[in-house]
Design an enzyme around this catalytic site. Structure first.
Site, PDB file in Angstrom:
ATOM      1  N   LYS A 110       0.818  -1.217   0.000  1.00 26.33           N
ATOM      2  CA  LYS A 110       0.000   0.000   0.000  1.00 26.33           C
ATOM      3  C   LYS A 110       0.853   1.269   0.000  1.00 26.33           C
ATOM      4  O   LYS A 110       0.379   2.330  -0.384  1.00 26.33           O
ATOM      5  CB  LYS A 110      -0.977  -0.037   1.156  1.00 26.33           C
TER       6      LYS A 110
HETATM    7  C1  LIG Z   1      -4.356  -4.665   1.128  1.00 23.50           C
HETATM    8  C2  LIG Z   1      -3.564  -5.916   1.088  1.00 23.50           C
HETATM    9  C3  LIG Z   1      -3.913  -6.970   0.214  1.00 23.50           C
HETATM   10  C4  LIG Z   1      -5.135  -6.931  -0.675  1.00 23.50           C
HETATM   11  O1  LIG Z   1      -5.012  -5.983  -1.708  1.00 23.50           O
HETATM   12  P1  LIG Z   1      -6.293  -5.518  -2.532  1.00 23.50           P
HETATM   13  O2  LIG Z   1      -5.849  -4.371  -3.375  1.00 23.50           O
HETATM   14  O3  LIG Z   1      -7.302  -5.108  -1.489  1.00 23.50           O
HETATM   15  O4  LIG Z   1      -6.750  -6.674  -3.337  1.00 23.50           O
HETATM   16  C5  LIG Z   1      -3.098  -8.087   0.175  1.00 23.50           C
HETATM   17  N1  LIG Z   1      -2.009  -8.193   0.980  1.00 23.50           N
HETATM   18  C6  LIG Z   1      -1.651  -7.204   1.830  1.00 23.50           C
HETATM   19  C7  LIG Z   1      -0.456  -7.399   2.690  1.00 23.50           C
HETATM   20  C8  LIG Z   1      -2.402  -6.034   1.915  1.00 23.50           C
HETATM   21  O5  LIG Z   1      -2.040  -5.060   2.763  1.00 23.50           O
END
Ligand SMILES: *Cc1c(COP(=O)(O)O)cnc(C)c1O
Length: 451
Positions: A110
């Site tokens: 993120k």
């Molecule tokens: C947010 C997140 C996901 C999922 O990603 P999406 O974009 O919601 O599909 C997977 N793994 C981690 C570690 C995350 O923080």
């Protein structure tokens, strides 16, 4: 380049306006009106640094920000990563690569979007001269990434609500040990849904939104999806040429934001093979891609908590393309889904596959990858390690550092994964602002802390 709503009842927005609004006024999500073609641009992009590639790509989508300014923004966002490659492509064996997306400040993917979004907020404050109060609810990774994108930025205050006692201790430390005066980590009683509801209630009060210039941080901002496209291009450009056209990207999925970004790159002319949507036991998307039915179930807590989702918010953007841009149909389907009704949809694009991993299999997958390759993965990335394609290259998107989930990783590998960033956090004072889970309490807290 303008942005339209998936539901068609909002006037077209510029990039800056769409980023500022987050959600469209009709409840839909923003998408670019047309997708540019990347095919002829790709060869020239292979020698660019990560930040240069991001600037080239993003300036196609936001002509309202000058290219030189994009270069500065991306340079600043990605120099905070702990490796000059930003997103290293690690080769496990001749058919398997891992794209490490956890070299940013909070050690999860993120950061790619939220480092940039923090800088876009800062730019907005500078241009408008108005202070900004950023508000969001989190079950873990989004909140800490948003905080690290906004901390220390002049004119911005960030307020993040989370369910008290229900986020991982390290995740809480990442939010509450920054020492930054403009960061407010706010535990509230109840579950993530309670925290989310209070945030929605605050945004439901237009006078308050104007008064404090409130902005939402959540998973649906179009800037996040576009920022995430860049690492697919980066990885694709680093694969052996012979493997590029057939390579499968394998994406641990929750809200569908990550995998959507990759699929959009393919729509824009990045010639890759396919995408595998890898879910945990919360498998609504796996059910959709295998049966065509889309129906929400109960959320079951798992070892991969950031994928514990039954209503994948970014799925609406894919739905728009699946329904051939019929915005009335998108609205109708979204309303049915919200009521928990079962919806039958046209068959998905053939470039999607899907898989599911049960909770018991997660530690076994971590162990197996460790034993076979001496490589440690986190429980989200582990969900990708099933049903690997046998006849072509797979690129697994590794979404978090194993050090964020020491308990389960230690069980599987018999060694505690350590990371200096997280070790440093363990000795810093925890600064939280516990609140009642009501909009009245939160609004008054924001008012009295916006100075
Ligand atoms: C947010 C997140 C996901 C999922 O990603 P999406 O974009 O919601 O599909 C997977 N793994 C981690 C570690 C995350 O923080």
């Amino acid at each position: 380049m303008l942005y339209i709503s998936t539901r068609g009842q909002t006037r077209p927005h510029t990039f800056t306006e769409a980023v500022e609004a987050g959600l469209a006024a009709d409840g839909g999500l923003f998408l670019p009106e047309t997708l540019p073609s990347l095919r002829d641009r790709l060869p020239a992009w292979s020698s660019l640094s990560y930040a240069e590639l991001a600037a080239e790509f993003l300036s196609l989508f936001a002509p309202d920000i000058r290219r030189e300014e994009w270069a500065e923004l991306t340079q600043e966002a990605y120099q905070r990563f702990d490796t000059p490659e930003v997103a290293p492509l690690h080769r496990l064996d001749e058919r398997t690569y891992v794209l490490e997306l956890w070299h940013g400040p909070t050690l999860a993917f993120k950061d790619f979007a939220l480092q940039l979004l923090g800088l876009l907020y800062k730019r907005q404050v500078k241009l408008s001269g108005k202070r900004l109060a950023v508000l969001g609810a989190t079950s873990g990774d989004t909140g800490s990434a948003a905080i690290h994108g906004c901390m220390g930025q002049e004119g911005i205050q960030i307020f993040i609500l989370y369910p008290a006692g229900r986020v991982a201790p390290l995740q809480e430390r990442q939010m509450a040990c920054t020492g930054a005066a403009n960061v407010f980590a706010m535990p509230v009683p109840g579950t993530f849904d309670d925290a989310q509801r209070v945030v929605k209630d605050c945004f439901g009060d237009p006078a308050f939104v104007r008064e404090v210039n409130l902005s939402a941080v959540n998973s649906i901002n179009i800037a996040r999806v576009l920022a995430q496209c860049v690492y697919y291009l980066w990885a694709w450009l680093r694969l052996p040429e012979a493997d590029r056209a057939t390579a499968e990207f394998v994406v641990p999925t929750g809200n569908f934001g990550n995998v959507l970004a990759g699929w959009l790159c393919q729509q824009m002319g990045m010639p890759c093979g396919s995408f595998r949507v890898a879910t945990n036991q919360n498998d609504i998307l796996h059910r959709f891609f295998t049966t065509g039915d889309y129906q929400q179930g109960e959320v079951l807590p798992s070892h991969a908590p950031s994928m514990d989702i039954q209503a994948a918010s970014n799925f609406e953007r894919y739905l728009y393309y699946l329904l051939k841009g019929d915005q009335a149909k998108v609205s109708q389907v979204m309303h049915c889904m919200k009521r928990g009704e079962r919806v039958s949809l046209p068959p998905a694009a053939s470039s999607f596959r899907s898989s599911r991993m049960s909770d018991d299999e997660i530690p076994l997958a971590i162990r197996k990858v460790w034993e076979q390759h001496r490589y440690v993965i986190d429980p989200h990335t582990a969900c990708a390690f099933t049903e690997m394609a046998k006849d072509r290259v797979s690129v697994v998107l590794s979404t978090a550092s194993p050090a964020k989930f020491p308990e389960i990783v230690q069980v599987a590998t018999e060694a505690e994964p350590l990371h200096p960033t997280l070790e440093a956090l363990k000795n810093r004072p925890l600064m939280t602002h516990p609140q009642q889970a009501t909009d009245v309490a939160i609004k008054s807290f924001i008012r009295s802390h916006q100075s």
